[in-house]
Every structure is written in C-alpha cells, then in structure tokens.
Design a protein around this motif. Structure first.
Motif, PDB file in Angstrom:
ATOM      1  N   MET A   1       1.370  -1.377  -0.142  1.00  0.00           N
ATOM      2  CA  MET A   1      -0.002   0.241  -0.015  1.00  0.00           C
ATOM      3  C   MET A   1       0.774   1.258   0.026  1.00  0.00           C
ATOM      4  O   MET A   1       1.901   1.302   0.888  1.00  0.00           O
ATOM      5  CB  MET A   1      -1.253  -0.388   0.987  1.00  0.00           C
ATOM      6  N   PRO A   2       0.502   2.640  -0.759  1.00  0.00           N
ATOM      7  CA  PRO A   2       1.510   3.136  -1.059  1.00  0.00           C
ATOM      8  C   PRO A   2       1.260   4.568   0.188  1.00  0.00           C
ATOM      9  O   PRO A   2       0.226   4.312   0.875  1.00  0.00           O
ATOM     10  CB  PRO A   2       1.030   4.331  -1.757  1.00  0.00           C
ATOM     11  N   SER A   3       2.435   4.947   0.532  1.00  0.00           N
ATOM     12  CA  SER A   3       2.346   6.331   2.287  1.00  0.00           C
ATOM     13  C   SER A   3       1.420   7.029   1.330  1.00  0.00           C
ATOM     14  O   SER A   3       1.368   7.027  -0.014  1.00  0.00           O
ATOM     15  CB  SER A   3       3.618   6.495   2.209  1.00  0.00           C
ATOM     16  N   VAL A   4       0.698   7.674   2.689  1.00  0.00           N
ATOM     17  CA  VAL A   4       0.227   8.952   2.184  1.00  0.00           C
ATOM     18  C   VAL A   4       1.033  10.004   1.720  1.00  0.00           C
ATOM     19  O   VAL A   4       0.875  11.398   1.061  1.00  0.00           O
ATOM     20  CB  VAL A   4      -0.318   9.598   3.437  1.00  0.00           C
ATOM     21  N   MET A   5       2.193  10.124   2.073  1.00  0.00           N
ATOM     22  CA  MET A   5       3.620  11.338   1.446  1.00  0.00           C
ATOM     23  C   MET A   5       4.066  10.999   0.250  1.00  0.00           C
ATOM     24  O   MET A   5       3.601  11.801  -0.825  1.00  0.00           O
ATOM     25  CB  MET A   5       4.894  11.122   2.537  1.00  0.00           C
ATOM     26  N   GLY A   6       3.453   9.693   0.202  1.00  0.00           N
ATOM     27  CA  GLY A   6       3.797   9.189  -1.244  1.00  0.00           C
ATOM     28  C   GLY A   6       2.875   9.972  -2.601  1.00  0.00           C
ATOM     29  O   GLY A   6       3.045  10.566  -3.299  1.00  0.00           O
ATOM     30  N   LEU A   7       0.954   9.089  -2.179  1.00  0.00           N
ATOM     31  CA  LEU A   7       0.054  10.025  -2.616  1.00  0.00           C
ATOM     32  C   LEU A   7       0.032  11.794  -2.727  1.00  0.00           C
ATOM     33  O   LEU A   7      -0.123  12.373  -3.495  1.00  0.00           O
ATOM     34  CB  LEU A   7      -0.668   9.412  -1.656  1.00  0.00           C
ATOM     35  N   LEU A   8       0.489  12.451  -1.640  1.00  0.00           N
ATOM     36  CA  LEU A   8       0.591  13.352  -1.407  1.00  0.00           C
ATOM     37  C   LEU A   8       1.637  13.919  -2.985  1.00  0.00           C
ATOM     38  O   LEU A   8       1.159  15.355  -3.521  1.00  0.00           O
ATOM     39  CB  LEU A   8       1.280  14.107  -0.228  1.00  0.00           C
ATOM     40  N   ASP A   9       2.704  13.330  -2.762  1.00  0.00           N
ATOM     41  CA  ASP A   9       3.756  13.998  -3.869  1.00  0.00           C
ATOM     42  C   ASP A   9       3.991  13.890  -5.286  1.00  0.00           C
ATOM     43  O   ASP A   9       3.864  14.794  -5.832  1.00  0.00           O
ATOM     44  CB  ASP A   9       5.341  13.131  -3.077  1.00  0.00           C
ATOM     45  N   GLU A  10       2.433  12.982  -5.461  1.00  0.00           N
ATOM     46  CA  GLU A  10       2.080  12.452  -6.674  1.00  0.00           C
ATOM     47  C   GLU A  10       1.044  13.390  -7.300  1.00  0.00           C
ATOM     48  O   GLU A  10       1.148  13.554  -8.071  1.00  0.00           O
ATOM     49  CB  GLU A  10       1.741  10.741  -7.152  1.00  0.00           C
ATOM     50  N   ARG A  11       0.474  14.145  -5.829  1.00  0.00           N
ATOM     51  CA  ARG A  11      -0.773  14.722  -6.206  1.00  0.00           C
ATOM     52  C   ARG A  11      -0.085  16.100  -6.696  1.00  0.00           C
ATOM     53  O   ARG A  11      -0.127  16.907  -7.313  1.00  0.00           O
ATOM     54  CB  ARG A  11      -0.990  15.056  -5.245  1.00  0.00           C
TER      55      ARG A  11
END
Length: 93
Positions: free
Chosen positions: A1-11
C-alpha cells in the motif's frame, strides 16, 4: 500500500505539471492577443491618415493584375478571405 506522503507527492507533481502547462498556454494566448492589439492599432492609424482623394496602386491577385486603391472609408468592412475567393467576388467601385 502506498504511503500518504507518496500519494501527496504524486498529486503535487501532477498539479505542478498542470500549472506549468497552463502558464505556457497563457503566454501563447497573451502573445496572440498582443498581435491583435498591434494589428488593430495599425488599421486605426491607416484609416485615420489624411489624404482623402489620393490613390495608390496595389498588387492584385496572384494572376498579376493590379487594382487602384482609394483611401479606406471609416466603417468599411473587409470581406473574409476563403479558399477559392477571387477578386471578382468583391463589389465593384
């Protein structure tokens, strides 16, 4: 499962790319707008020039014919050129 920080960086990266693309589009639109402003000012200057009855010779169509051009009349409208439109489609003087 991707991390929250990783998802935020991607967005954030996606948002930055969109901003960059929109800024480039804005620069192109502003350049186009400036060309229209310059063209409008040039036409206004030409129409405002004195010299009521002076005539000038202008190059005509690609066939090499020439036409006599009298100073433009304020409020006159130039027909829109389309493929296949010839000088004979213009109103005679």
């Amino acid at each position: 499962m991707p991390s929250v920080m990783g998802l935020l960086d991607e967005r954030e990266r996606a948002a930055r790319q969109r901003v960059d693309a929109l800024q480039a589009e804005l620069r192109e639109a502003e350049a186009l707008w400036e060309r229209f402003v310059i063209a409008r000012e040039t036409v206004a200057e030409v129409l405002a020039e004195p010299g009521g009855g002076e005539e000038a010779s202008a190059a005509g169509s690609a066939s090499g014919t020439s036409a006599r051009v009298v100073r433009a009349v304020p409020g006159s409208v130039v027909p829109v050129w389309r493929e296949g439109l010839t000088a004979s489609a213009l109103a005679p003087d």
